[in-house]
Design an enzyme around this catalytic site. Structure first.
Site, PDB file in Angstrom:
ATOM      1  N   GLY A 199      43.761  44.095  57.069  1.00 35.34           N
ATOM      2  CA  GLY A 199      42.614  43.199  56.923  1.00 35.34           C
ATOM      3  C   GLY A 199      42.806  42.253  55.755  1.00 35.34           C
ATOM      4  CG  ASP A 226      38.628  42.890  54.262  1.00 29.02           C
ATOM      5  OD1 ASP A 226      39.663  42.997  54.960  1.00 29.02           O
ATOM      6  OD2 ASP A 226      37.658  43.675  54.373  1.00 29.02           O
ATOM      7  NE  ARG A 227      43.087  47.994  53.725  1.00 26.53           N
ATOM      8  CZ  ARG A 227      44.005  48.660  54.425  1.00 26.53           C
ATOM      9  NH1 ARG A 227      44.162  48.421  55.723  1.00 26.53           N
ATOM     10  NH2 ARG A 227      44.782  49.539  53.830  1.00 26.53           N
ATOM     11  CB  THR A 246      30.786  46.825  56.724  1.00 26.47           C
ATOM     12  OG1 THR A 246      29.967  45.706  56.385  1.00 26.47           O
ATOM     13  CG2 THR A 246      30.418  47.311  58.110  1.00 26.47           C
ATOM     14  CB  THR A 304      15.768  65.833  58.779  1.00 30.75           C
ATOM     15  OG1 THR A 304      15.459  67.060  59.431  1.00 30.75           O
ATOM     16  CG2 THR A 304      16.875  65.125  59.547  1.00 30.75           C
TER      17      THR A 304
END
Length: 280
Positions: free
Chosen positions: A115, A117-118, A142, A198
């Site tokens: 990616g 972005d990485r 995300t 929960t």
């Protein structure tokens, strides 16, 4: 005498599109620094671009924009930005999509499948790290990515896992009764490990599961290093995550955007070849 001018960098993410205006000087590769941010705005990736709003932000600066650069892992949103680009008075944007266009060496089998972005995170982290030490980058968005740049400056891969929002959504969407957790609210408060209902149990699992996974992967990536590895945390959930992880984890905002702005000052002949010779 340095010549200062402005670069518009646009990081098109999966959730948000980030616009940054950066002031920079003519670069000297022997003393590289990240460009200075002078204006910033982020908008939802699912919405059309209000260019008048963007322009209003830039009108606060004394100088004109001399260059623009765009990249990101969200092809549909990136196409929306490019197709709606205002022609009058705006410089034509440079679109970065391949690893060979970045000032970064890579040591992975298929660098163009990583990616962007990485890789941009790694570009910025490479500038920030001490020259004798590697750096691990935790990007909490995300997805949560954890990547290694070795002490010789090569991006060498890493790990990808669901981020907090994806985890919360998966539990809600793929079960009959589990509620959807509000992650922005979750990261603003202390989370109790022992969930007594929960909602609290899901919150605990999401939060401490993320922290535990990050610590374990970072520990394993750092093991081969002969010197302590710098650990940087970035992304929308990065500030809170870095606080929870402790002093060894340093928060650095918007690494991908800053890496993109740094890339803008390099031409093709400045880009170093990859470890595997994949640069073209």
């Amino acid at each position: 005498m340095f010549r200062s001018h402005l670069t518009l960098a646009i990081d098109v993410g999966n959730t948000r599109i980030k616009f940054g205006l950066f002031e920079r000087a003519d670069h000297d590769t022997t003393s590289a620094t990240l460009p200075k941010s002078v204006a910033f705005i982020a908008v939802p990736a699912a919405e059309s671009i209000d260019w008048q709003k963007i322009a209003a932000l830039f009108d606060q600066t004394p100088s004109s924009i001399s260059s623009a650069i765009i990249a990101g892992p969200n092809p549909a949103a990136l196409e929306m930005v490019v197709s709606s680009w205002p022609n009058r008075g705006w410089p034509q944007p440079r679109i970065v999509s391949r690893s060979a266009e970045l000032p970064l060496r890579t040591n992975v089998e298929h660098p163009d499948q990583v990616g962007i972005d990485r890789l941009l995170n790694a570009v910025a982290a490479n500038v920030l790290r001490p020259t004798t030490r590697g750096v691990i980058i935790v990007s909490a968005g995300t997805a949560t990515t954890i990547d290694l740049v070795t002490s010789d400056g090569a991006f060498s891969g890493g790990a990808i896992m669901p981020g907090l929002e994806l985890g919360a959504r998966a539990l809600h969407d793929y079960t009959a009764l589990l509620p959807l957790i509000d992650v922005p609210a979750l990261i603003q408060r202390d989370v109790t490990p022992l969930g007594r209902d929960t909602h609290a149990a899901i919150s605990s699992g999401l939060w401490y599961g993320q922290i535990g996974a990050v610590r374990e992967i970072v520990s394993r990536l750092a093991e081969p290093a002969t010197q302590p590895t710098l650990i940087l945390v970035t992304g929308g959930n990065g500030s809170r995550l870095a606080q929870a992880l402790g002093n060894d984890f340093r928060f650095e905002p918007d690494l991908a955007l800053r890496g993109l702005a740094f890339t803008a000052q390099f031409s093709d002949h400045d880009i170093p070849p990859t470890e595997n010779g994949d640069a073209e």
